[in-house]
Scaffold this motif. Structure first.
Motif, PDB file in Angstrom:
ATOM      1  N   PRO A 177       0.826  -1.217   0.000  1.00  0.00           N
ATOM      2  CA  PRO A 177       0.000   0.000   0.000  1.00  0.00           C
ATOM      3  C   PRO A 177       0.856   1.261   0.000  1.00  0.00           C
ATOM      4  CG  PRO A 177       0.037  -0.968   2.194  1.00  0.00           C
ATOM      5  CD  PRO A 177       0.777  -1.918   1.299  1.00  0.00           C
ATOM      6  N   LEU A 178       0.394   2.259  -0.746  1.00  0.00           N
ATOM      7  CA  LEU A 178       1.035   3.570  -0.791  1.00  0.00           C
ATOM      8  C   LEU A 178       0.010   4.633  -0.435  1.00  0.00           C
ATOM      9  CD1 LEU A 178       3.064   3.310  -4.138  1.00  0.00           C
ATOM     10  CD2 LEU A 178       3.839   2.758  -1.829  1.00  0.00           C
ATOM     11  N   HIS A 230      -4.265   7.182  -2.423  1.00  0.00           N
ATOM     12  CA  HIS A 230      -3.777   5.847  -2.067  1.00  0.00           C
ATOM     13  C   HIS A 230      -3.743   4.960  -3.311  1.00  0.00           C
ATOM     14  CE1 HIS A 230      -8.179   5.274  -1.635  1.00  0.00           C
ATOM     15  NE2 HIS A 230      -7.925   4.042  -2.055  1.00  0.00           N
ATOM     16  N   ALA A 231      -2.827   4.021  -3.283  1.00  0.00           N
ATOM     17  CA  ALA A 231      -2.613   3.123  -4.418  1.00  0.00           C
ATOM     18  C   ALA A 231      -1.971   1.846  -3.906  1.00  0.00           C
ATOM     19  CB  ALA A 231      -1.740   3.781  -5.479  1.00  0.00           C
ATOM     20  N   LYS A 232      -1.892   0.857  -4.784  1.00  0.00           N
ATOM     21  CA  LYS A 232      -1.211  -0.401  -4.482  1.00  0.00           C
ATOM     22  C   LYS A 232      -0.036  -0.557  -5.430  1.00  0.00           C
ATOM     23  CE  LYS A 232      -4.942  -3.152  -2.447  1.00  0.00           C
ATOM     24  NZ  LYS A 232      -5.726  -4.423  -2.550  1.00  0.00           N
ATOM     25  N   ASP A 270      -2.533   2.765 -11.091  1.00  0.00           N
ATOM     26  CA  ASP A 270      -3.744   3.553 -10.878  1.00  0.00           C
ATOM     27  C   ASP A 270      -3.766   4.091  -9.448  1.00  0.00           C
ATOM     28  OD1 ASP A 270      -4.371   2.752 -13.411  1.00  0.00           O
ATOM     29  OD2 ASP A 270      -5.787   1.202 -12.780  1.00  0.00           O
ATOM     30  N   ILE A 271      -4.404   5.245  -9.265  1.00  0.00           N
ATOM     31  CA  ILE A 271      -4.515   5.849  -7.945  1.00  0.00           C
ATOM     32  C   ILE A 271      -5.963   6.237  -7.681  1.00  0.00           C
ATOM     33  CG2 ILE A 271      -2.142   6.701  -7.956  1.00  0.00           C
ATOM     34  CD1 ILE A 271      -3.247   9.471  -8.643  1.00  0.00           C
ATOM     35  N   THR A 272      -6.302   6.315  -6.414  1.00  0.00           N
ATOM     36  CA  THR A 272      -7.619   6.779  -5.972  1.00  0.00           C
ATOM     37  C   THR A 272      -7.433   8.025  -5.124  1.00  0.00           C
ATOM     38  OG1 THR A 272      -8.492   4.517  -5.959  1.00  0.00           O
ATOM     39  CG2 THR A 272      -9.717   6.170  -4.720  1.00  0.00           C
ATOM     40  N   ILE A 312       5.252   8.802  -7.823  1.00  0.00           N
ATOM     41  CA  ILE A 312       4.850  10.202  -7.920  1.00  0.00           C
ATOM     42  C   ILE A 312       3.525  10.242  -8.667  1.00  0.00           C
ATOM     43  CG2 ILE A 312       5.442  12.481  -8.775  1.00  0.00           C
ATOM     44  CD1 ILE A 312       7.241  11.541  -6.555  1.00  0.00           C
ATOM     45  N   ALA A 313       2.522  10.894  -8.041  1.00  0.00           N
ATOM     46  CA  ALA A 313       1.174  10.926  -8.608  1.00  0.00           C
ATOM     47  C   ALA A 313       0.866  12.299  -9.187  1.00  0.00           C
ATOM     48  CB  ALA A 313       0.144  10.575  -7.542  1.00  0.00           C
TER      49      ALA A 313
END
Length: 368
Positions: free
Chosen positions: A38-39, A93-95, A107-109, A139-140
């Motif tokens: 998890p990130l 958050h992302a995986k 992908d990110i939420t 980096i998002a």
């Protein structure tokens, strides 16, 4: 190890042949240490159409905005609080998948942290995503895709569909650091079953030893199987490729009855059996009706007109039916018997509980 590798190559040629076994090992187990991570991150979404945070109630949004401007050499005068209706503070958050490499995207939420009404049309600014070890792994940045929406009239009426304060950015984060874990240089690997079962663990170890020779795999407990693997990474990948495509017949699941008390749904496994038992089923209906009547005194009598209740009570009892289960009755017999007497799901729940209390039900009852 040379003999082990030669066996791997020979087994690859046989994988396309039909097998008499059940499920693939890749569907039953996973390699220990090979998992996602998890990130999480904190940033700003800008470009909203007046649906951002109300900064008077979310001071952290203004503080974050000030810090961002300071990074670009812009210093706001003291005491000036900008009204940022088009900015929202968000968490990301992302995986991070196993074996993710720098340059790949995930992908990110994005979720609102303040009181923003909607993130529709917003853009996430550059945000570092950290793991639990506080290292930056991605980096998002990007434009949000929001599935929900809302509308509001001048009279205060509003309507909201889904959740407009949460959005996604497909491929919105770029990996900067390799994912931790992996194979390493360990000579042994561990396969963890998704469901703990001693029979499945034994059969899995036997299947691997049957393919590669005795002593390659050993069941540690009801969930883990230890496998001796090549130390070379390339050989180890080929070795696991063969293992995960081997098929094993898993052990039968324990007899269990799952009852959803909210919906009345009942699911029974195939191994549910009933010991010798006799059950009677019947319904008792009680109907009470209140009719109001007026009591009028005679013309010459001294009295008052009053309203008095007139109660009617009716009791209806349906004829009870009894059914008998022979020793070792199977699930199908139980279902057929309940359907024959016309029992409702609630009645079936009561019957199962009664059988369990009487010690006549060979199954575990789980209420969710």
């Amino acid at each position: 190890m040379t003999r082990l590798l030669s066996i791997v190559v020979s087994v690859v040629l046989l994988l396309s042949a039909p097998s008499a076994f059940g499920q693939r090992i890749k569907d039953l187990a996973s390699v220990a240490g090979v998992r996602s991570n998890p990130l999480i991150g904190y940033g700003l979404v800008v470009g909203l159409d007046g649906s951002g945070d109300q900064t008077s109630q979310t001071p952290f949004t203004v503080q974050t905005f000030r810090n961002m401007l300071r990074e670009f050499g812009i210093q706001m005068p003291p005491g000036v609080n900008p009204q940022l209706k088009n900015v929202a503070a968000v968490s990301i958050h992302a995986k991070l998948p196993a074996f993710a490499k720098p340059g790949q995207t995930i992908d990110i939420t994005v979720s609102s942290l303040g009181n923003a009404k909607s993130l529709r049309g917003g853009t996430l600014l550059v945000t570092p995503l950290k793991g639990l070890d506080n290292n930056v792994y991605a980096i998002a940045q990007g434009n949000l895709v929001v599935g929900g929406f809302g509308a509001q009239g001048q009279d205060g009426s509003s309507i909201t569909v889904n959740v407009p304060s949460v959005g996604r950015v497909p491929g919105g984060a770029m990996v900067e650091r390799p994912a931790p874990g992996g194979f390493g240089d360990r000579p042994e690997l561990v396969l963890n079953l998704h469901e703990s079962d001693f029979t499945t663990a034994r059969r899995l170890a036997e299947r691997i030893n049957l393919t590669f020779g005795g002593g390659v795999a050993a069941a540690l407990d009801g969930r883990s199987v230890q496998v001796r693997a090549p130390s070379d990474a390339n050989q180890k990948v080929s070795f696991l490729s063969v293992i995960e495509n081997l098929e094993v017949t898993p052990g039968e699941t324990a007899a269990r009855v799952i009852i959803n008390s909210r919906t009345g749904t009942i699911v029974m496994g195939e191994n549910v059996q009933v010991l010798p038992a006799a059950i009677t089923h019947g319904n008792l209906s009680v109907m009470i009706s209140e009719n109001m009547a007026v009591s009028q005194p005679n013309a010459l009598a001294e009295g008052q007109t009053v309203v008095v209740p007139n109660t009617d009570i009716e009791i209806t009892e349906e004829s009870g039916r009894m059914f008998y289960f022979a020793p070792g009755a199977a699930l199908s017999e139980l279902v057929n018997a309940v359907n024959d007497v016309g029992a409702a799901p609630g009645d079936l729940m009561a019957i199962l509980e009664a059988l369990k209390q009487a010690g006549a039900l060979r199954a575990e009852i789980v209420v969710i």
